[in-house]
Scaffold this motif. Structure first.
Motif, PDB file in Angstrom:
ATOM      1  N   PHE A 142       0.854  -1.181   0.000  1.00 40.43           N
ATOM      2  CA  PHE A 142       0.000   0.000   0.000  1.00 40.43           C
ATOM      3  C   PHE A 142       0.891   1.232   0.000  1.00 40.43           C
ATOM      4  CE2 PHE A 142      -3.531   2.704   0.572  1.00 40.43           C
ATOM      5  CZ  PHE A 142      -4.612   1.970   0.106  1.00 40.43           C
ATOM      6  N   MET A 143       1.230   1.660  -1.224  1.00 44.29           N
ATOM      7  CA  MET A 143       2.212   2.729  -1.401  1.00 44.29           C
ATOM      8  C   MET A 143       1.672   4.105  -1.036  1.00 44.29           C
ATOM      9  SD  MET A 143       3.960   1.524  -4.957  1.00 44.29           S
ATOM     10  CE  MET A 143       2.368   1.366  -5.751  1.00 44.29           C
ATOM     11  N   ASN A 144       0.386   4.287  -1.199  1.00 43.24           N
ATOM     12  CA  ASN A 144      -0.173   5.616  -0.927  1.00 43.24           C
ATOM     13  C   ASN A 144      -0.382   5.782   0.575  1.00 43.24           C
ATOM     14  OD1 ASN A 144      -1.352   8.114  -1.044  1.00 43.24           O
ATOM     15  ND2 ASN A 144      -3.150   7.471  -2.201  1.00 43.24           N
ATOM     16  N   PHE A 145       0.731   5.787   1.310  1.00 41.18           N
ATOM     17  CA  PHE A 145       0.617   5.917   2.768  1.00 41.18           C
ATOM     18  C   PHE A 145       0.103   7.294   3.180  1.00 41.18           C
ATOM     19  CE2 PHE A 145       5.085   6.827   1.776  1.00 41.18           C
ATOM     20  CZ  PHE A 145       5.310   8.018   2.452  1.00 41.18           C
ATOM     21  N   PRO A 146       0.390   8.376   2.431  1.00 45.24           N
ATOM     22  CA  PRO A 146      -0.241   9.643   2.813  1.00 45.24           C
ATOM     23  C   PRO A 146      -1.762   9.588   2.672  1.00 45.24           C
ATOM     24  CG  PRO A 146       1.665  10.057   1.416  1.00 45.24           C
ATOM     25  CD  PRO A 146       1.391   8.579   1.352  1.00 45.24           C
ATOM     26  N   GLY A 147      -2.238   8.918   1.604  1.00 42.50           N
ATOM     27  CA  GLY A 147      -3.678   8.792   1.423  1.00 42.50           C
ATOM     28  C   GLY A 147      -4.316   7.967   2.518  1.00 42.50           C
ATOM     29  N   LEU A 148      -3.641   6.901   2.913  1.00 48.31           N
ATOM     30  CA  LEU A 148      -4.174   6.065   3.988  1.00 48.31           C
ATOM     31  C   LEU A 148      -4.212   6.831   5.307  1.00 48.31           C
ATOM     32  CD1 LEU A 148      -5.182   3.361   4.993  1.00 48.31           C
ATOM     33  CD2 LEU A 148      -2.822   2.626   5.253  1.00 48.31           C
ATOM     34  N   PRO A 172      10.355   9.271  -0.752  1.00 48.90           N
ATOM     35  CA  PRO A 172      10.932  10.599  -0.498  1.00 48.90           C
ATOM     36  C   PRO A 172      12.281  10.745  -1.218  1.00 48.90           C
ATOM     37  CG  PRO A 172      10.149   9.571   1.530  1.00 48.90           C
ATOM     38  CD  PRO A 172      10.132   8.505   0.470  1.00 48.90           C
ATOM     39  N   HIS A 173      12.701  11.986  -1.547  1.00 49.02           N
ATOM     40  CA  HIS A 173      12.070  13.230  -1.122  1.00 49.02           C
ATOM     41  C   HIS A 173      11.618  14.033  -2.346  1.00 49.02           C
ATOM     42  CE1 HIS A 173      13.163  12.764   3.118  1.00 49.02           C
ATOM     43  NE2 HIS A 173      14.307  12.271   2.705  1.00 49.02           N
ATOM     44  N   GLY A 187       5.573  16.924 -13.709  1.00 52.42           N
ATOM     45  CA  GLY A 187       6.653  17.804 -13.285  1.00 52.42           C
ATOM     46  C   GLY A 187       7.319  17.274 -12.032  1.00 52.42           C
ATOM     47  N   LEU A 188       8.097  18.117 -11.363  1.00 53.22           N
ATOM     48  CA  LEU A 188       8.770  17.731 -10.125  1.00 53.22           C
ATOM     49  C   LEU A 188       7.762  17.577  -8.998  1.00 53.22           C
ATOM     50  CD1 LEU A 188      11.879  20.068 -10.344  1.00 53.22           C
ATOM     51  CD2 LEU A 188      11.926  17.569 -10.425  1.00 53.22           C
ATOM     52  N   VAL A 189       7.982  16.562  -8.149  1.00 54.83           N
ATOM     53  CA  VAL A 189       7.059  16.255  -7.050  1.00 54.83           C
ATOM     54  C   VAL A 189       7.806  16.309  -5.732  1.00 54.83           C
ATOM     55  CG1 VAL A 189       5.507  14.534  -6.045  1.00 54.83           C
ATOM     56  CG2 VAL A 189       5.629  14.792  -8.533  1.00 54.83           C
ATOM     57  N   ASP A 190       7.321  17.137  -4.816  1.00 51.98           N
ATOM     58  CA  ASP A 190       7.794  17.151  -3.430  1.00 51.98           C
ATOM     59  C   ASP A 190       7.047  16.042  -2.702  1.00 51.98           C
ATOM     60  OD1 ASP A 190       8.264  17.552  -0.754  1.00 51.98           O
ATOM     61  OD2 ASP A 190       7.876  19.701  -0.771  1.00 51.98           O
ATOM     62  N   VAL A 191       7.700  14.895  -2.540  1.00 47.51           N
ATOM     63  CA  VAL A 191       7.020  13.714  -1.994  1.00 47.51           C
ATOM     64  C   VAL A 191       6.639  13.927  -0.532  1.00 47.51           C
ATOM     65  CG1 VAL A 191       7.190  11.228  -1.606  1.00 47.51           C
ATOM     66  CG2 VAL A 191       8.242  12.243  -3.632  1.00 47.51           C
ATOM     67  N   ASP A 192       7.449  14.660   0.204  1.00 46.89           N
ATOM     68  CA  ASP A 192       7.156  14.875   1.622  1.00 46.89           C
ATOM     69  C   ASP A 192       5.826  15.592   1.819  1.00 46.89           C
ATOM     70  OD1 ASP A 192       9.590  13.696   2.282  1.00 46.89           O
ATOM     71  OD2 ASP A 192      10.643  15.594   2.069  1.00 46.89           O
ATOM     72  N   ASN A 193       5.478  16.448   0.857  1.00 45.61           N
ATOM     73  CA  ASN A 193       4.213  17.185   0.935  1.00 45.61           C
ATOM     74  C   ASN A 193       3.200  16.707  -0.092  1.00 45.61           C
ATOM     75  OD1 ASN A 193       4.897  19.185   3.038  1.00 45.61           O
ATOM     76  ND2 ASN A 193       6.458  19.819   1.555  1.00 45.61           N
ATOM     77  N   MET A 194       3.582  15.685  -0.885  1.00 41.87           N
ATOM     78  CA  MET A 194       2.722  15.149  -1.949  1.00 41.87           C
ATOM     79  C   MET A 194       2.130  16.283  -2.779  1.00 41.87           C
ATOM     80  SD  MET A 194       3.144  12.010  -2.103  1.00 41.87           S
ATOM     81  CE  MET A 194       1.899  11.591  -3.314  1.00 41.87           C
ATOM     82  N   ALA A 195       3.015  17.115  -3.308  1.00 41.33           N
ATOM     83  CA  ALA A 195       2.587  18.264  -4.091  1.00 41.33           C
ATOM     84  C   ALA A 195       3.586  18.525  -5.204  1.00 41.33           C
ATOM     85  CB  ALA A 195       2.461  19.499  -3.203  1.00 41.33           C
ATOM     86  N   LEU A 196       3.084  19.066  -6.317  1.00 41.46           N
ATOM     87  CA  LEU A 196       3.972  19.470  -7.394  1.00 41.46           C
ATOM     88  C   LEU A 196       4.784  20.683  -6.973  1.00 41.46           C
ATOM     89  CD1 LEU A 196       1.531  19.143 -10.427  1.00 41.46           C
ATOM     90  CD2 LEU A 196       3.420  17.615  -9.859  1.00 41.46           C
TER      91      LEU A 196
END
Length: 569
Positions: free
Chosen positions: A174-180, A550-551, A558-567
């Motif tokens: 379950f990779m989408n740990f921020p979603g979970l 991360p990270h 485009g570039l993704v800030d994984v820590d904030n799950m945002a472009l």
């Protein structure tokens, strides 16, 4: 295992107690006891695919001369993607089973992100034909995030249709740990549908109360642990940590100090992503066992992790130990400490090329999946900035990346590579025919001085990722992958220096694993000619678009800030 009807049970009982000859006897082995760690001379009696006798002497209709070799249970790879071996499940079977891997638990989410549930149909059909016991975890995150273009989308209802297939164990990582953790409804629907089944985790750097929340959902394993301190917290909280050693992700040395006889019930082994060349040069789980022991880990702990713990963690109650009533998956070793595999028995059958020849095969799916329009050098230009810009920092041997900043030189108003600081361009081009997205950025750590390398293996949505110095070479590399329907390619001065076609979903070859293995040599050589210093540059490229690790990553958005799950703006 064979049906437990009355006649089969009667035969097992009779053969086990010695009143009739066993179907097969492995004579005179030294059985490595996973309870006490002792070696005991014995025969092993087998009825069909089941062990029926140990710690005794037996008659048999057929026999294998053990010659005093050491018998250990077949190894279980607890988490891998067959697609990352770059070959079909049938070639993977032929490649790794001789290394003692009698059970492999695969997640076909690489192919699923390209072709959807057709990947499940293909892998489940193949799993019913392989000699090894190939088990399937249903891909939980297709797409992995909302920040990329995948070739398919799989929801909870799609997964539920496959949950009771006999080859399915449960829900894959379950990779989408921020979603979970944020209780996303789609995530919760998938978890709820598999609440009574095994659910694999994927929780890089998740610690503390967030880890508690993640585990409270019922997830019980993790293969993304990269430090001993993180692993200790996870096993103390009831997780089974899967020690990983792949072609890129190499966590074994970092986690080895934690493995002991006491902790071995909570530590298992996996490869995740390992290509045929590394398997040929080093090995598979046999290499991991040998390395653990060479690092001072007790053989009992290492062999437990490779079999018994793995079986228990994934509910495979019929294997993991050489004992009556268990599946006859047995590895014969010439040496315990070096894990020198001599012979392998899979479900009561001695593994050799004649055995592989008895298999039925399944026609692969996912051909003609690379559907992008041709690109030109202008598609790779990045407008210059007077300020510092994000740069992906590659860490050799890790798929975790750094989020760096750098002021880049410019030429005619466009940002340029900075070879003196080892900063080159990275671009992701959408390839599923759904849009014409192109994500652009910069990366540090390849050592590249000229040319470009490109890959249609781009976890997890598998768009084309290209790293390069010259825009024209980057365009040529992408266009060549379009022509050969996916794979790896190295280009310099407009010339293709080396390539490997992967026409099955842009992920797998249709050739024998030996041919794929041999093709990786000139690819590595060509990459080094560009100045690349990474040991496995192609899979390192493949992980740059993975926005659940991360990270800083890059997708076709485009570039993704994984820590904030945002472009990144």
């Amino acid at each position: 295992m064979e049906n437990r009807n009355a006649s089969t049970l009667a035969r097992r009982i009779a053969q086990g107690k010695g009143s009739m000859p066993a179907d097969l006897v492995i004579r005179d082995v030294r059985l490595f006891d996973l309870v006490t760690g002792t070696l005991t001379r014995t025969d092993i009696a087998i009825c069909g695919d089941t062990i029926v006798g140990t710690y005794g002497r037996y008659r048999g209709d057929r026999s294998i001369d053990g010659r005093g070799r050491i018998a250990v249970p077949g190894f279980i790879d607890t988490h891998l993607h067959v697609e990352s071996s770059l070959v079909t499940p049938f070639e993977f079977d032929r490649c790794v089973l001789p290394h003692g891997v009698t059970t492999a638990i695969c997640d076909p989410h690489e192919m699923a992100n390209v072709v959807g549930t057709a990947a499940f149909d293909y892998f489940l059909a193949a799993a019913q034909c392989t000699i090894m016991d190939l088990r399937v975890q249903l891909s939980s995150c297709v797409p992995a995030t909302h920040l990329e273009t995948s070739g398919a989308r799989i929801d909870a209802d799609d997964l539920a249709r496959y949950r009771d297939h006999p080859k399915v164990i449960g829900l894959a990582e379950f990779m989408n740990f921020p979603g979970l953790l944020s209780a996303d409804p789609d995530c919760l629907d998938k978890i709820a549908a598999f609440a009574d089944r095994h659910m694999d985790g994927h929780a890089p750097l998740v610690r503390g109360l967030d880890l508690n929340g993640y585990l409270a959902a019922g997830i019980r394993t993790d293969h993304e642990t990269t430090t001993a301190a993180e692993a200790l917290e996870k096993i103390r909280k009831g997780m089974t940590v899967l020690i990983r050693e792949g072609s890129v992700s190499k966590d074994l040395h970092a986690l080895a100090p934690l493995l002991s006889v006491q902790t071995s019930p909570f530590l298992a082994l996996c490869t995740d992503d390992r290509n045929p060349l590394d398997i040929a040069e080093e090995g598979h789980l046999d290499y991991m066992i040998q390395t653990l022991i060479s690092l001072g880990r007790e053989p009992l702990a290492a062999y437990r992790a490779a079999s018994l713990t793995a079986a228990q963690a994934f509910g495979l109650k019929d294997r993991g130990i050489i004992a009556p009533g268990k599946r006859a998956d047995i590895v014969l070793l010439d040496d315990l400490e070096t894990c020198a595999v001599s012979d392998v028995v899979s479900a009561g059958r001695l593994v050799d090329q004649d055995l592989f020849a008895t298999r039925n095969t399944v026609e692969p799916v996912g051909r003609n999946s690379v559907r992008l329009e041709p690109v030109g050098a202008d598609d790779f230009r990045v407008v210059a900035s007077a300020h510092d810009v994000p740069v992906i920092g590659v860490i050799p041997g890790k798929i975790i990346t750094e989020n760096l900043r750098a002021i880049l030189p410019s030429v005619d108003g466009f940002a340029a590579c900075d070879l003196a600081r080892d900063i080159v361009k990275v671009v992701v081009v959408a390839r599923h025919g759904l849009n014409r997205n192109i994500g652009r950025g910069f990366v540090k750590g390849f050592g590249m001085k000229r040319g470009a390398i490109a890959s249609s293996v781009g976890h997890d949505s598998h768009n084309i990722c290209v790293v390069g110095v010259a825009d024209a070479d980057m365009a040529a590399a992408v266009n060549r992958l379009r022509e050969i329907q996916g794979g790896f390619v190295v280009v310099a001065d407009g010339e293709v220096l080396a390539e490997l076609a992967l026409p099955i979903a842009g992920l797998m070859s249709d050739l024998p694993y030996e041919d794929v293995r041999d093709a990786l040599h000139p690819l590595r050589k060509a990459a080094k000619q560009l100045g690349v210093t990474l040991a496995e540059p192609f899979l390192q490229v493949a992980f740059l678009p993975l926005p659940v690790i991360p990270h800083l990553k890059i997708t076709d958005f485009g570039l993704v800030d994984v820590d904030n799950m945002a472009l990144v703006e």
